[in-house]
Design a protein around this motif. Sequence first.
Motif, PDB file in Angstrom:
ATOM      1  N   LEU A 171      28.158  10.533  31.904  1.00 63.39           N
ATOM      2  CA  LEU A 171      28.207   9.557  30.875  1.00 63.39           C
ATOM      3  C   LEU A 171      26.949   8.590  30.418  1.00 63.39           C
ATOM      4  O   LEU A 171      26.552   8.625  29.419  1.00 63.39           O
ATOM      5  CB  LEU A 171      29.431   8.519  31.362  1.00 63.39           C
ATOM      6  N   VAL A 172      26.232   8.625  31.789  1.00 59.14           N
ATOM      7  CA  VAL A 172      24.662   8.064  31.421  1.00 59.14           C
ATOM      8  C   VAL A 172      24.070   9.070  30.962  1.00 59.14           C
ATOM      9  O   VAL A 172      23.280   8.833  29.551  1.00 59.14           O
ATOM     10  CB  VAL A 172      24.188   7.724  32.629  1.00 59.14           C
ATOM     11  N   ASN A 173      24.327  10.207  30.693  1.00 60.88           N
ATOM     12  CA  ASN A 173      23.224  11.361  30.242  1.00 60.88           C
ATOM     13  C   ASN A 173      23.940  12.031  29.488  1.00 60.88           C
ATOM     14  O   ASN A 173      22.745  11.752  28.119  1.00 60.88           O
ATOM     15  CB  ASN A 173      23.194  12.883  30.876  1.00 60.88           C
ATOM     16  N   TYR A 174      24.941  11.421  28.767  1.00 64.17           N
ATOM     17  CA  TYR A 174      25.513  11.350  27.193  1.00 64.17           C
ATOM     18  C   TYR A 174      25.116  10.149  26.126  1.00 64.17           C
ATOM     19  O   TYR A 174      24.666  10.477  25.385  1.00 64.17           O
ATOM     20  CB  TYR A 174      26.958  11.514  27.264  1.00 64.17           C
ATOM     21  N   GLY A 175      24.458   8.813  27.042  1.00 60.03           N
ATOM     22  CA  GLY A 175      24.661   7.659  26.215  1.00 60.03           C
ATOM     23  C   GLY A 175      22.746   7.723  26.256  1.00 60.03           C
ATOM     24  O   GLY A 175      22.109   7.882  25.213  1.00 60.03           O
ATOM     25  N   ILE A 176      22.435   8.080  27.390  1.00 65.08           N
ATOM     26  CA  ILE A 176      21.126   8.232  27.138  1.00 65.08           C
ATOM     27  C   ILE A 176      20.404   9.473  25.635  1.00 65.08           C
ATOM     28  O   ILE A 176      19.932   9.128  25.158  1.00 65.08           O
ATOM     29  CB  ILE A 176      20.207   8.608  28.052  1.00 65.08           C
ATOM     30  N   GLY A 177      21.233  10.550  25.999  1.00 59.24           N
ATOM     31  CA  GLY A 177      21.126  11.631  25.079  1.00 59.24           C
ATOM     32  C   GLY A 177      20.952  11.028  23.928  1.00 59.24           C
ATOM     33  O   GLY A 177      20.304  11.172  22.109  1.00 59.24           O
ATOM     34  N   LYS A 178      22.355  10.071  23.364  1.00 61.07           N
ATOM     35  CA  LYS A 178      23.072   9.570  22.029  1.00 61.07           C
ATOM     36  C   LYS A 178      21.437   8.813  21.420  1.00 61.07           C
ATOM     37  O   LYS A 178      21.015   9.425  20.208  1.00 61.07           O
ATOM     38  CB  LYS A 178      24.292   9.197  21.597  1.00 61.07           C
TER      39      LYS A 178
ATOM     40  N   LYS B 247      26.759  19.786  21.871  1.00 58.14           N
ATOM     41  CA  LYS B 247      25.839  19.565  23.898  1.00 58.14           C
ATOM     42  C   LYS B 247      26.583  17.787  24.047  1.00 58.14           C
ATOM     43  O   LYS B 247      26.859  17.894  25.924  1.00 58.14           O
ATOM     44  CB  LYS B 247      24.699  19.814  23.793  1.00 58.14           C
ATOM     45  N   LEU B 248      26.246  17.187  23.581  1.00 59.13           N
ATOM     46  CA  LEU B 248      26.862  15.707  24.096  1.00 59.13           C
ATOM     47  C   LEU B 248      27.817  15.748  23.588  1.00 59.13           C
ATOM     48  O   LEU B 248      28.425  14.727  25.215  1.00 59.13           O
ATOM     49  CB  LEU B 248      25.971  15.224  22.743  1.00 59.13           C
ATOM     50  N   LEU B 249      28.787  16.148  23.291  1.00 55.99           N
ATOM     51  CA  LEU B 249      30.113  16.247  23.100  1.00 55.99           C
ATOM     52  C   LEU B 249      30.751  16.392  24.263  1.00 55.99           C
ATOM     53  O   LEU B 249      31.573  16.392  25.470  1.00 55.99           O
ATOM     54  CB  LEU B 249      30.860  16.493  21.793  1.00 55.99           C
ATOM     55  N   SER B 250      30.086  18.047  24.497  1.00 59.15           N
ATOM     56  CA  SER B 250      29.982  18.861  25.640  1.00 59.15           C
ATOM     57  C   SER B 250      30.623  17.688  27.507  1.00 59.15           C
ATOM     58  O   SER B 250      30.808  18.004  28.166  1.00 59.15           O
ATOM     59  CB  SER B 250      29.744  20.005  26.450  1.00 59.15           C
ATOM     60  N   LYS B 251      29.314  16.903  27.045  1.00 57.54           N
ATOM     61  CA  LYS B 251      28.698  16.147  28.245  1.00 57.54           C
ATOM     62  C   LYS B 251      29.628  15.135  28.359  1.00 57.54           C
ATOM     63  O   LYS B 251      30.630  14.484  29.261  1.00 57.54           O
ATOM     64  CB  LYS B 251      26.946  15.659  28.234  1.00 57.54           C
ATOM     65  N   LEU B 252      29.705  14.253  27.671  1.00 59.25           N
ATOM     66  CA  LEU B 252      31.095  13.829  27.072  1.00 59.25           C
ATOM     67  C   LEU B 252      32.051  13.438  28.024  1.00 59.25           C
ATOM     68  O   LEU B 252      33.276  13.393  28.793  1.00 59.25           O
ATOM     69  CB  LEU B 252      30.839  12.792  26.062  1.00 59.25           C
ATOM     70  N   LEU B 253      32.546  15.109  27.350  1.00 61.06           N
ATOM     71  CA  LEU B 253      34.286  15.107  28.301  1.00 61.06           C
ATOM     72  C   LEU B 253      33.963  15.660  29.789  1.00 61.06           C
ATOM     73  O   LEU B 253      34.832  15.569  30.359  1.00 61.06           O
ATOM     74  CB  LEU B 253      34.521  17.062  27.350  1.00 61.06           C
ATOM     75  N   LYS B 254      32.896  16.210  30.500  1.00 55.96           N
ATOM     76  CA  LYS B 254      32.869  16.501  31.624  1.00 55.96           C
ATOM     77  C   LYS B 254      32.396  15.308  32.366  1.00 55.96           C
ATOM     78  O   LYS B 254      33.181  15.199  33.516  1.00 55.96           O
ATOM     79  CB  LYS B 254      32.022  16.752  31.418  1.00 55.96           C
ATOM     80  N   GLY B 255      31.859  14.225  31.913  1.00 57.09           N
ATOM     81  CA  GLY B 255      31.633  12.842  32.255  1.00 57.09           C
ATOM     82  C   GLY B 255      32.928  12.311  32.182  1.00 57.09           C
ATOM     83  O   GLY B 255      33.529  11.491  33.519  1.00 57.09           O
ATOM     84  N   THR B 256      33.864  13.014  31.450  1.00 58.38           N
ATOM     85  CA  THR B 256      35.355  11.833  31.264  1.00 58.38           C
ATOM     86  C   THR B 256      35.919  12.716  32.218  1.00 58.38           C
ATOM     87  O   THR B 256      36.936  11.633  33.199  1.00 58.38           O
ATOM     88  CB  THR B 256      35.978  11.956  30.088  1.00 58.38           C
ATOM     89  N   LEU B 257      36.317  13.492  32.194  1.00 56.80           N
ATOM     90  CA  LEU B 257      36.960  14.721  33.392  1.00 56.80           C
ATOM     91  C   LEU B 257      36.565  14.310  34.923  1.00 56.80           C
ATOM     92  O   LEU B 257      37.586  13.679  35.316  1.00 56.80           O
ATOM     93  CB  LEU B 257      36.859  15.901  32.645  1.00 56.80           C
TER      94      LEU B 257
END
Length: 148
Positions: free
Chosen positions: A123-130, A69-79
């Motif tokens: 990307l912020v959501n990914y960082g906070i979630g991680k 789930k976190l990696l999909s957020k990272l992918l979506k954020g980067t794209l």
Amino acid sequence: MKELIGILVPLGCGCLLPIMVVWFSVRRRMNETNKRTEIVLAAIEKNPEMDIEEWMKKISPKQKLLKEKLLSKLLKGTLCALLGLGFVGFGAWLSYAGRGGTDNPVMAICAGLILLAIGIAFLVNYGIGKNMLAKELEAEEQQLACQG
């Protein structure tokens, strides 16, 4: 006639399209649930002494891991962020080259800024979630290592 199309197209894209997407996704989930229910009912009819919980675990869709789930957020954020930067750059180039009239560069830049903001939010959501789920991620990895 042109004015009517100018009103109907944004209404269709802004109202009708999201409603249809939600309706199709809800309908797909309902169909999946109904299929699973039919399978379980047929299995119970054939063998009433079977373990229903075990069957439900086998036919239910597998939940995504926290890491996935976190990696999909990272992918979506980067794209989204890269697409946003691309649109902003394209709008700046249109503005610099003087092509496309007065509205096109502004529209491209606005679309780019919106995509960039969405990408940054992912990307912020990914960082906070991680950071918040570090212990759960570690426990999940240990559990997978024990199973594998």
